[in-house]
Scaffold this motif. Sequence first.
Motif: not given
Length: 351
Positions: A269-274
């Motif tokens: 999810a953090l990767g998706a935000l980035i």
Amino acid sequence: MPTFARTVLAPITVEVSSGAVARLPELLADSRISSGGRVAVALGPGLGETIAAELDHLPDATVHTVTPGSLDSAKELTKRLRDDHRVDALVGIGGGKLLDTAKWAASDLGLPMVSVATSLAHDGLASPTASLERDGISVSYGVHPPLAVLADLDFIRQAPAHQLQSGIGDALTNLSAVADWQLSHEVNGEPVDGLAAAIARTGAEAVLRHPGGISDDAFLATLADALIQGGLASSMAGSSRPCSGGCHEIAHALEALHPGLASHGAQGALGALICTWLRGDEALFKELSAVMKRHGLPRTASELGLNTKELATAVAYAPRTRPGRYTILEHRELDSVALERHLTEMMHELD
């Protein structure tokens, strides 16, 4: 005029409800998977004993307790079942590691597999892949998708919060993964399966915009549906493209460089935000940021236990985890210094 169609590997039965385990005999008979209940049941530790006590309605079942999550455990389960010719199907009951172990064993034996989820950590409950540890490294194996999928809310609501948060993160990554798939189509002409992309995106959007939380059965049902849709989308596409892009590359990079920080779904999810920030999608970035904050998912390097430079180094490393898959990370071609600047700017935009 000719009619064209395609065959899709999809579960013949899907049920998300309370008491799903108790309805196993009915499902097996109605779906013609096993009219006599002659099935093998794979259980893991923890809830395994509790679940085993509820299987008296399957008197002809053979119960196998396994320590799930590794290729060795999947091979051991296969060995136990190989000579039992009375078994019509393998029923896996448990969390993601148990279901992946059972999927691998069922595929190796050519047995139909029924997936009964007691937690919602990722989309493995319905996907055509099994993530198993081999020699200390997590490896994804192609397997037959489950013939039937059940999600029992009575058990799911008892699951640890971090497992459910991981499932939320895994569902949300589909939004970024589909965007990466479409980017590769525009730049490289990679074919996009529009139906698979729509199914993956629809489930993720339902989680993104649902007002409930992990204590709410309606939200848990929506999350289960989204994860099942993700697995179905991967089966339709013949790859993990609808559910895995730069977002999961970042998660894999973090696991390689800084193991044990958070669950794969949370890091995805953090990767998706980035990736959404790098893509310049301001509207989706704000929605993702808000829902991740509400569900307690890490949105910054410090919340993950890193500094910005360490996170930037992991993001720069991420494309090496999936060579040949074109995403926004490959498209931007940013080094760790430029990524550190972007991440600093991104974090200033978080509410």
